[in-house]
Design a protein around this motif. Sequence first.
Motif, PDB file in Angstrom:
ATOM      1  N   ALA A 139       0.702  -1.108  -0.096  1.00 53.12           N
ATOM      2  CA  ALA A 139      -0.134  -0.218  -0.009  1.00 53.12           C
ATOM      3  C   ALA A 139       0.906   1.304  -0.315  1.00 53.12           C
ATOM      4  O   ALA A 139       0.225   2.484  -0.088  1.00 53.12           O
ATOM      5  N   SER A 140       2.117   0.998   0.070  1.00 54.05           N
ATOM      6  CA  SER A 140       2.827   2.565   0.517  1.00 54.05           C
ATOM      7  C   SER A 140       3.831   2.725  -0.850  1.00 54.05           C
ATOM      8  O   SER A 140       3.812   1.874  -1.862  1.00 54.05           O
ATOM      9  N   GLU A 141       4.247   3.911  -0.780  1.00 53.12           N
ATOM     10  CA  GLU A 141       5.201   4.293  -1.952  1.00 53.12           C
ATOM     11  C   GLU A 141       6.432   3.426  -2.199  1.00 53.12           C
ATOM     12  O   GLU A 141       7.034   3.570  -3.271  1.00 53.12           O
ATOM     13  N   LYS A 142       6.654   2.823  -1.353  1.00 56.95           N
ATOM     14  CA  LYS A 142       7.788   1.897  -1.432  1.00 56.95           C
ATOM     15  C   LYS A 142       7.483   0.849  -2.566  1.00 56.95           C
ATOM     16  O   LYS A 142       8.417   0.355  -3.038  1.00 56.95           O
ATOM     17  N   ALA A 143       6.412   0.565  -2.876  1.00 54.75           N
ATOM     18  CA  ALA A 143       5.612  -0.357  -3.842  1.00 54.75           C
ATOM     19  C   ALA A 143       5.216   0.334  -5.241  1.00 54.75           C
ATOM     20  O   ALA A 143       4.254  -0.186  -5.592  1.00 54.75           O
TER      21      ALA A 143
END
Length: 251
Positions: free
Chosen positions: A218-222
């Motif tokens: 769900a995060s910006e890391k993905a």
Amino acid sequence: MKTAIVTGAARGIGLATARLFAAEGWQVALVDRDSEELARVAPGIAQGFAVDCDISEPDQVEAMVAEVIARTGRIDALVNNAGIADFGPIEQTDFARWRAVMATNLDGTFLVSQVCIPALRKQGGAIVNIASISGLRGSTLRVAYGTSKAAVIQLTRQQAAELGEYGIRANCVAPGPVRTKLAMAVHSPEIIAAYHDAIPLNRYGSEEELAEAITFLASEKASYITGQVLAVDGGFESTGVGLPALRKTPA
């Protein structure tokens, strides 16, 4: 402040996910149809608030999403975790049992996702659907449950293909055996031992380990990951039909 909706958040993986989102500074709408349990756990989560909703009911879904938007002004992530498990032989799974599973596991996931799309489009966002290892491999006594979760996996791919142009990512987490209170209550020592033998990591996963995978997607890391199915299962799915005894190399 970013906002996440987590369905099935009164307990288990959903509750662990809501707690982790909050720890990372998100506002979290904890959604569940178990009003009593939801009211008990939600106050303990910073930036968390409860919204009663049966996701199989379209009118309730519309009202739930409207309430979240009215309260927070935005939706950045949706975790479709709510689901029911009904295990039994195919011959004993009547249509009412089949429909009850599909209504929540598949229909509900579709309904909540669809209603959230306009809000997710405003700034881009993420949908994380929770399937199951039972949606990736066949097993006994799971005709409705396994089929519903396989459909959730395909729904995720459809969402990724169609919603990507709006900046909406859609991914799926497929949990393997997880050490929830319910699982530990219904799994006999023999079942637990068999799972340990069949899972390469030789243990059940934890609710927190599932939450880590969900919040990552769900995060910006993905930010460049969409349309994927992540089995968080200790390697269970990778073993295919291999029997534990056949994985042991003779001395």
